[in-house]
Write a protein that holds these residues in place. Sequence first.
Motif, PDB file in Angstrom:
ATOM      1  N   UNK A  58      -3.243   9.940   5.831  1.00  0.00           N
ATOM      2  CA  UNK A  58      -3.541   8.258   5.999  1.00  0.00           C
ATOM      3  C   UNK A  58      -3.730   7.842   4.775  1.00  0.00           C
ATOM      4  N   UNK A  59      -3.366   6.561   4.626  1.00  0.00           N
ATOM      5  CA  UNK A  59      -3.375   5.898   3.369  1.00  0.00           C
ATOM      6  C   UNK A  59      -4.927   6.240   2.790  1.00  0.00           C
ATOM      7  N   UNK A  60      -4.752   6.586   1.411  1.00  0.00           N
ATOM      8  CA  UNK A  60      -5.929   7.122   0.697  1.00  0.00           C
ATOM      9  C   UNK A  60      -6.955   6.184   0.484  1.00  0.00           C
ATOM     10  N   UNK A  61      -6.749   5.052   0.309  1.00  0.00           N
ATOM     11  CA  UNK A  61      -7.696   3.903  -0.068  1.00  0.00           C
ATOM     12  C   UNK A  61      -7.320   2.581   0.734  1.00  0.00           C
ATOM     13  N   UNK A  62      -8.240   1.848   0.462  1.00  0.00           N
ATOM     14  CA  UNK A  62      -8.130   0.363   1.235  1.00  0.00           C
ATOM     15  C   UNK A  62      -7.103  -0.344   0.750  1.00  0.00           C
ATOM     16  N   UNK A  63      -6.883  -0.373  -0.634  1.00  0.00           N
ATOM     17  CA  UNK A  63      -5.944  -1.317  -1.219  1.00  0.00           C
ATOM     18  C   UNK A  63      -4.488  -0.646  -0.793  1.00  0.00           C
ATOM     19  N   UNK A  64      -4.068   0.467  -0.707  1.00  0.00           N
ATOM     20  CA  UNK A  64      -3.050   1.155  -0.262  1.00  0.00           C
ATOM     21  C   UNK A  64      -2.630   0.760   1.002  1.00  0.00           C
ATOM     22  N   UNK A  65      -3.614   0.797   1.740  1.00  0.00           N
ATOM     23  CA  UNK A  65      -3.448   0.650   3.241  1.00  0.00           C
ATOM     24  C   UNK A  65      -3.294  -0.943   3.684  1.00  0.00           C
ATOM     25  N   UNK A  66      -3.664  -1.903   2.706  1.00  0.00           N
ATOM     26  CA  UNK A  66      -3.625  -3.445   2.830  1.00  0.00           C
ATOM     27  C   UNK A  66      -2.169  -3.508   2.602  1.00  0.00           C
ATOM     28  N   UNK A  67      -1.781  -3.016   1.338  1.00  0.00           N
ATOM     29  CA  UNK A  67      -0.376  -3.140   0.895  1.00  0.00           C
ATOM     30  C   UNK A  67       0.882  -2.597   1.931  1.00  0.00           C
ATOM     31  N   UNK A  68       0.471  -1.504   2.529  1.00  0.00           N
ATOM     32  CA  UNK A  68       1.421  -1.271   3.582  1.00  0.00           C
ATOM     33  C   UNK A  68       1.432  -2.061   4.857  1.00  0.00           C
ATOM     34  N   UNK A  69       0.478  -2.511   5.185  1.00  0.00           N
ATOM     35  CA  UNK A  69       0.169  -3.390   6.314  1.00  0.00           C
ATOM     36  C   UNK A  69       0.921  -4.869   5.946  1.00  0.00           C
ATOM     37  N   UNK A  70       0.944  -5.267   4.766  1.00  0.00           N
ATOM     38  CA  UNK A  70       1.169  -6.758   4.551  1.00  0.00           C
ATOM     39  C   UNK A  70       2.926  -6.597   4.206  1.00  0.00           C
ATOM     40  N   UNK A  71       3.241  -5.351   3.731  1.00  0.00           N
ATOM     41  CA  UNK A  71       4.820  -5.238   3.619  1.00  0.00           C
ATOM     42  C   UNK A  71       5.429  -4.982   4.980  1.00  0.00           C
TER      43      UNK A  71
END
Length: 366
Positions: free
Chosen positions: A228-241
């Motif tokens: 799973x995405x390692x941190x909050x920032x990475x997951x936000x970036x994935x979702x946004x894209x």
Amino acid sequence: MSTEPVMQDIMRKPAEILYQEELQALIREDQGKVPTGWQMSPQSVLKFIVGGTAGSQIITPKYIGNRRIVEMAIATLVTDRALLLIGEPGTAKSWLSENLAAAIYGQSGLVVQGTAGTTEEQVRYSWNYAMLLAQGPTPDALVKSPIMRAMEAGGIARFEEISRCASEVQDALISILSEKTISIPELGKELNAHKGFSVIATANTRDRGVNEMSTALKRRFNMIVLPAPADLETEVEIVKKRVSEIAASYDLQAAAPADEALLKVVTIFRELRSGMTLDKKEKVKSPAGVISTAEAISLLTNSMALAASFGSGEMTDEDLAAGLQGAIVKDDDKDRLVWKEYLDNVMKKRGASWRSLYTACKELNS
């Protein structure tokens, strides 16, 4: 006759069509050694997946995460080993599988979808029974599986959710992966795989115990775990894209979610998934359903559609609350209680910036 209007009407374009310009640019600019059966070098496949440039063409990242994982997956497919991607729901297993097949072979549609009803014939071959009765077993009566077609062409076949299939269906792969042949006794012949053939399979860790893969089959795969995405920032970036890409493909007439809305949704999902607030100060209960990155993407896309169809086109907290309710409350009574406790014990205490969303969610869950 042009097929362009037809392609524009496709609800979900395959990766090789969606990213056609990027693939063509990578092939055109490729300076590396191209393995037999591939359309570009491993280095260009990596660039297609993680992003970069090819001449003047910007290559958008398809997988945001550990680069080494992608390198290991590509290196596996250079050899004669099959690849098994394992992970929690929503860790982009199928997305990575599709894009690897599109980059390597130029076609991602040779897919066996694993379910409880998948049969051995869907892995190997079946027959056109009208022709079989009329002519007997002939090559024309043979109905080739996606895996057989990939073997003939030296391409990539995909096997989605392999652990959803019965053990005898899974075991039909063993001889294919070890011997690279399919025996057709009715025709007295064998089909030998051409160079470039491989299989990319996916398995869901939540399906462990449904139909465990045999040790013999596991040995035929190189297994890579997608975290799973390692941190909050990475997951936000994935979702946004991904929300941006999906909204564009559906032509949703709504503004993209604000960064604050993205952050709130991902925060809620990470906390419910982990059973702990991000600051690790308070435990929370987790709902019975899957609270994955893919669910967050779907939630925000649906909220955009709601805003476009029945609002001003700007996503409101009411739109977001409706999406959260649908994504989290699946096993009605239990999930509703979990969500109510989260609202009262966590979201309510987060101050003015969360107040409007809390109120909208509370009204739906009352």
